[in-house]
Design an enzyme around this catalytic site. Sequence first.
Site, short mmCIF file in Angstrom:
data_model
loop_
_atom_site.label_atom_id
_atom_site.label_comp_id
_atom_site.label_asym_id
_atom_site.label_seq_id
_atom_site.Cartn_x
_atom_site.Cartn_y
_atom_site.Cartn_z
N HIS A 24 0.84 -1.21 0.00
CA HIS A 24 0.00 0.00 0.00
C HIS A 24 0.87 1.25 0.00
CE1 HIS A 24 -3.65 2.36 1.31
NE2 HIS A 24 -2.68 3.16 1.71
N GLU A 25 1.86 1.30 0.89
CA GLU A 25 2.71 2.48 0.99
C GLU A 25 3.65 2.61 -0.20
OE1 GLU A 25 2.27 4.86 3.03
OE2 GLU A 25 0.76 3.81 4.21
N HIS A 28 1.96 4.23 -3.17
CA HIS A 28 1.93 5.70 -3.11
C HIS A 28 3.25 6.28 -3.63
CE1 HIS A 28 -1.85 6.06 -1.10
NE2 HIS A 28 -1.46 5.51 0.04
#
Length: 217
Positions: A24-25, A28
């Site tokens: 998820h990170e 980004h």
Amino acid sequence: MPNLSLPQFFAVAILPLLFAITVHEVAHGWVAKLYGDPTAQRLGRLTLNPLKHIDPVGTILVPGLLLMLGGFIFGWAKPVPVTWENLRHPKRDMAIVAAAGPAANLLMAILWAIVAKVGYVLGPDSWAGIPMQYMGVFGIQINAVLMILNLIPLPPLDGGRVAVGLLPGPWAWQLSRIEPFGFFILLGLLATGVLSILISPPIHGFERLLTFLVGLQ
């Protein structure tokens, strides 16, 4: 997964959980780099090493306490830094960068559904069949929670930043002013049970749809 003891639960949950927060990170940071901001790369955050993304309180302490208390599992990782001024079209690109996190959780949920399906096909006679089923089901659940939770249009959640990027200027500015208080609003929703009421139906609906599509129902 009611038949698992706590150690067994941690054994099958740790890998899906680490992937869920790490990818998820990284998503980004990777999309930010794609649109012109190399901040995450320069700080060494474009890595699948979970130690770079784990927040001791948000990733370990809070979820662990909630798990032992039998409540709604809630947590967070260290946010990947994004320098919005480096983006080519800051308002639009920031919304795309924010959307990358939930999109990554969607893809991971699909992959874990396939893992669960393979475990189901292997069956209980295989040493890997049952662990793969449990691991796959938890992978679906944790990614569904992270995806739906982050789509709430409340800054600093991803959904809030997407909304800021999509709304007209004055409305976007008004919504962005909530960001310093967003975390406390979220904790209040969690403590009062409102958060669970809001996101449980779409989470369960997504899980049922995904398990149906891969033939687990």
